[in-house]
Write an enzyme that holds these catalytic residues in place. Sequence first.
Site, PDB file in Angstrom:
ATOM      1  N   ARG A   1       4.546   6.689  -3.739  1.00 33.46           N
ATOM      2  CA  ARG A   1       3.790   5.608  -2.824  1.00 33.46           C
ATOM      3  C   ARG A   1       3.629   6.124  -1.513  1.00 33.46           C
ATOM      4  NH1 ARG A   1       5.553   1.318  -6.544  1.00 33.46           N
ATOM      5  NH2 ARG A   1       5.310  -0.613  -6.042  1.00 33.46           N
TER       6      ARG A   1
ATOM      7  N   ARG B   1       2.760  -7.126  -0.064  1.00 35.20           N
ATOM      8  CA  ARG B   1       2.885  -5.870  -0.900  1.00 35.20           C
ATOM      9  C   ARG B   1       1.437  -5.176  -1.086  1.00 35.20           C
ATOM     10  NH1 ARG B   1       4.921  -7.958  -6.309  1.00 35.20           N
ATOM     11  NH2 ARG B   1       5.225  -5.488  -6.839  1.00 35.20           N
TER      12      ARG B   1
ATOM     13  N   LYS C   1      -0.960  -0.856 -14.512  1.00 32.21           N
ATOM     14  CA  LYS C   1      -0.125   0.544 -14.846  1.00 32.21           C
ATOM     15  C   LYS C   1       0.843   0.421 -15.928  1.00 32.21           C
ATOM     16  CE  LYS C   1       1.363   0.373 -10.876  1.00 32.21           C
ATOM     17  NZ  LYS C   1       2.340   0.400  -9.429  1.00 32.21           N
TER      18      LYS C   1
ATOM     19  N   ARG D   1       8.409 -12.242 -12.204  1.00 27.86           N
ATOM     20  CA  ARG D   1       9.171 -11.646 -11.241  1.00 27.86           C
ATOM     21  C   ARG D   1       9.492 -12.030  -9.883  1.00 27.86           C
ATOM     22  NH1 ARG D   1       6.946  -5.534 -11.574  1.00 27.86           N
ATOM     23  NH2 ARG D   1       6.494  -5.961  -9.260  1.00 27.86           N
TER      24      ARG D   1
ATOM     25  N   ARG E   1       1.392 -13.967 -13.951  1.00 28.64           N
ATOM     26  CA  ARG E   1       2.190 -12.730 -14.563  1.00 28.64           C
ATOM     27  C   ARG E   1       3.814 -13.264 -15.094  1.00 28.64           C
ATOM     28  NH1 ARG E   1       2.750  -6.598 -13.154  1.00 28.64           N
ATOM     29  NH2 ARG E   1       4.208  -6.944 -11.726  1.00 28.64           N
TER      30      ARG E   1
HETATM   31  P1  AMP Z   1       6.883  -2.035  -8.690  1.00 29.17           P
HETATM   32  O1  AMP Z   1       7.716  -2.766  -9.994  1.00 29.17           O
HETATM   33  O2  AMP Z   1       6.347  -0.557  -8.965  1.00 29.17           O
HETATM   34  O3  AMP Z   1       5.743  -2.969  -8.232  1.00 29.17           O
HETATM   35  O4  AMP Z   1       7.976  -2.048  -7.631  1.00 29.17           O
HETATM   36  C1  AMP Z   1       8.468  -3.185  -6.912  1.00 29.17           C
HETATM   37  C2  AMP Z   1       8.903  -2.811  -5.765  1.00 29.17           C
HETATM   38  O5  AMP Z   1      10.123  -1.790  -5.888  1.00 29.17           O
HETATM   39  C3  AMP Z   1       8.132  -2.324  -4.637  1.00 29.17           C
HETATM   40  O6  AMP Z   1       7.485  -3.502  -3.961  1.00 29.17           O
HETATM   41  C4  AMP Z   1       8.989  -1.437  -3.598  1.00 29.17           C
HETATM   42  O7  AMP Z   1       9.761  -2.473  -2.881  1.00 29.17           O
HETATM   43  C5  AMP Z   1       9.878  -0.969  -4.600  1.00 29.17           C
HETATM   44  N1  AMP Z   1       9.512   0.427  -5.135  1.00 29.17           N
HETATM   45  C6  AMP Z   1       9.144   0.810  -6.328  1.00 29.17           C
HETATM   46  N2  AMP Z   1       8.674   2.244  -6.252  1.00 29.17           N
HETATM   47  C7  AMP Z   1       8.840   2.501  -5.048  1.00 29.17           C
HETATM   48  C8  AMP Z   1       8.634   3.578  -4.530  1.00 29.17           C
HETATM   49  N3  AMP Z   1       8.030   4.884  -4.897  1.00 29.17           N
HETATM   50  N4  AMP Z   1       8.680   3.909  -2.813  1.00 29.17           N
HETATM   51  C9  AMP Z   1       9.213   2.922  -2.454  1.00 29.17           C
HETATM   52  N5  AMP Z   1       9.590   1.637  -2.830  1.00 29.17           N
HETATM   53  C10 AMP Z   1       9.249   1.571  -4.213  1.00 29.17           C
END
Ligand code: AMP
Length: 222
Positions: A88, A168, A13, A156, A122
Amino acid sequence: MKLVLIAPMNGGKGSLARGITEKYGIPGISTGDLLRAEIANNTKLGKSAKEYMDGGKLVPDELVIKMLFERIGAVDCKNGFILDGFPRTLAQAKALEDVTKIDAVVHLDVPDWLVKARAEGRETCTADACGKIWSKRYEGYKPGICGDCGAVTKKRGDDKDPASVQKRLDEYHHQSGSVLKYYRDRGVLFTTKVETMDVVPAETFKIVDDGCLRKLGGRFGK
Ligand code: AMP
């Protein structure tokens, strides 16, 4: 042009969003990045979000929705935006529709084995101006150093632990089904399969651009 990108973590993404920003001049907004910035700044929201994120769980809808709405209300979003990681949940999708109309939802369909394999390698460049995401298999990969700009790269926290990656992934499958159906029913969903370990962001971008974005670009302008 208002876009939503949906894919599991390590699904590409971030790279796709950067390609769209470059070509169409609209900002990419990652709720994951916004939340990590809140944590880095030690804000009240950051403190609440950290607990969920460290445990591989979604941050509660009301916190993320409020944060996202503030961001898309900013002046740089007046011609559109690309959302990466939002919505999400179905509640987030419905809340978004209440405030704006989404033109297209791009779904990168990535199998679980590929997500896990990519998580293993990563690393993200820590330089704000670069921010490139590296995988062990990319040409020019150097552990701990960005092959593009030479800054330090970091893994990360939530990619280090395989149990957290699995959690996740489970959460993603659990939540994304209803969100994808919601957008499919509205006729705005564009799905493309990503099946190779060696990610070629330019190829994914071309498929999405030819199959979906250029039509919108013509209709909505840059
Ligand atoms: P990402 O970088 O998009 O993989 O997000 C990392 C973490 O942030 C996720 O595993 C969630 O814990 C939190 N997160 C990011 N976006 C959302 C969202 N739209 N709703 C809820 N939690 C989020």
